[in-house]
Design an enzyme around this catalytic site. Structure first.
Site, PDB file in Angstrom:
ATOM      1  N   HIS A 134      36.790 -74.498 147.060  1.00  8.56           N
ATOM      2  CA  HIS A 134      35.799 -75.188 147.076  1.00  8.56           C
ATOM      3  C   HIS A 134      34.591 -74.238 147.249  1.00  8.56           C
ATOM      4  CE1 HIS A 134      32.945 -77.623 150.288  1.00  8.56           C
ATOM      5  NE2 HIS A 134      33.240 -78.447 149.075  1.00  8.56           N
ATOM      6  N   SER A 135      33.568 -75.308 146.102  1.00  7.08           N
ATOM      7  CA  SER A 135      32.089 -74.555 146.585  1.00  7.08           C
ATOM      8  C   SER A 135      32.308 -73.701 146.466  1.00  7.08           C
ATOM      9  CB  SER A 135      31.422 -75.041 148.493  1.00  7.08           C
ATOM     10  OG  SER A 135      29.979 -75.059 148.051  1.00  7.08           O
ATOM     11  N   PHE A 136      31.284 -72.714 147.630  1.00  2.00           N
ATOM     12  CA  PHE A 136      31.214 -70.832 147.804  1.00  2.00           C
ATOM     13  C   PHE A 136      32.537 -70.311 147.324  1.00  2.00           C
ATOM     14  CE2 PHE A 136      32.073 -67.583 150.488  1.00  2.00           C
ATOM     15  CZ  PHE A 136      31.383 -66.434 149.817  1.00  2.00           C
ATOM     16  N   GLY A 178      34.894 -70.791 145.654  1.00  2.00           N
ATOM     17  CA  GLY A 178      35.419 -71.212 143.784  1.00  2.00           C
ATOM     18  C   GLY A 178      34.292 -69.880 143.448  1.00  2.00           C
ATOM     19  N   THR A 186      32.817 -77.001 142.352  1.00  2.00           N
ATOM     20  CA  THR A 186      31.967 -76.237 142.273  1.00  2.00           C
ATOM     21  C   THR A 186      32.717 -75.430 140.947  1.00  2.00           C
ATOM     22  OG1 THR A 186      31.557 -73.575 143.153  1.00  2.00           O
ATOM     23  CG2 THR A 186      33.659 -74.657 143.048  1.00  2.00           C
TER      24      THR A 186
END
Length: 306
Positions: free
Chosen positions: A101-103, A105, A127
């Site tokens: 998830h997000s960072f 990724g 992401t």
């Protein structure tokens, strides 16, 4: 599917904390949380996923229950990628999938390019696997200077960690993370804080600064070269009201479209893209919106229908 165990994996600066679900004989999936989050980010999603996989969610260094880096050691992309290598070596995994998830990724995407033979499937939750800046090389030295100055200032002015009443801590946390509902905010704070006599203290290292201080931005040429290294099947799930919601102007539209177009053109059938209702934390706030898509991707060799 209940939590199997809490893990503490030894590293030279202390330990990396993680939590595991499912049978250890199942196909391994490493779960990577977002910036300033922790492994509890996956608590509501993993119980909805196939039971015949073994899921491990780690806390990146300086986050959650993991040790902080030594003074003088920066929180940078290469070190976070290195952490993945240390975790899978400790778990004795030779090949695995990444749920990020997000960072997480961005870190998982880079690991998948550097060690392509190790990653079977790469799942990206709201992401992109790489970071780009519209101004490209123009801003590179500015970001590098900011990273150095931030680390030096944070180390020079070490202050005692602030103790805050639980409800005040929750309200501050939700104000800074407006994509989270109250229940999910409490869940992340469970692992992200330590209870003391007079209240709660944040666990994360205050040297973990702005995201752009830790993540180098790729040029278009390096982006294409990196994507060509990927051997993994890649699934990108975009939340309709998430980080890449163009209407709110959170990110540059041209950058997102460039990365998506490059992923499609280079990876072809290796790449799948889905959009779901929800915000940046859809996997935590509304895990049912993504669980079936992720389950089908993990279990199938075929391309998902749009």
């Amino acid at each position: 599917m209940g939590l199997l165990s809490e893990l503490k994996l030894a590293v030279p600066w202390g330990h990396i904390a993680a939590k595991a679900w499912g049978s250890q004989q199942g196909s391994p999936v490493l779960c990577l949380h977002g910036w300033l989050d922790n492994a509890n980010s996956f608590d509501r999603l993993i119980p909805l996923l196939p039971k015949d996989f073994h899921y491990v969610a780690m806390d990146f260094g300086g986050h959650g229950l993991s040790s902080h880096y030594y003074l003088g050691v920066p929180y940078c992309q290469e070190n976070f990628v290195n952490e993945i290598g240390r975790v899978v070596a400790a778990l004795k995994w030779k090949r695995f999938s990444l749920l990020s998830h997000s960072f997480g990724g961005i870190i998982g995407g880079m690991f998948s390019c550097i060690f392509p033979e190790m990653v079977d499937k790469l799942i990206l939750l709201d992401t992109l696997p790489f970071t780009m800046d519209p101004k490209g090389m123009e801003n590179m030295l500015t970001y590098r200077r900011g990273a150095i100055e931030h680390m030096l200032q944070a180390e020079a002015f070490q202050k005692p960690r602030q103790v805050v009443k639980p409800e005040e801590m929750l309200q501050r946390f939700l104000k800074n993370n407006n994509h989270l509902n109250e229940e999910c905010g409490r869940l992340l704070l469970q692992r992200g804080t330590t209870q003391v006599a007079t209240g709660l203290m944040m666990n994360r290292d205050r040297r973990v600064g702005l995201l752009e201080y830790s993540i180098p931005f790729l040029t278009r040429e390096l982006l294409v070269h990196s994507i060509k290294q990927l051997q993994a099947q890649v699934l990108l799930i975009k939340a309709s009201q998430g980080y890449f919601n163009m209407e709110r102007g959170i990110t540059d539209k041209s950058v997102m479209l460039l990365v998506l177009d490059t992923l499609r053109s280079v990876l072809k059938e290796q790449f799948q893209y889905m959009e779901v209702p929800g915000n940046h934390y859809v996997h935590l706030n509304q895990p049912q919106n993504v669980a079936d898509i992720i389950s089908a991707f993990l279990q199938s060799k075929e391309r998902l229908p749009h």
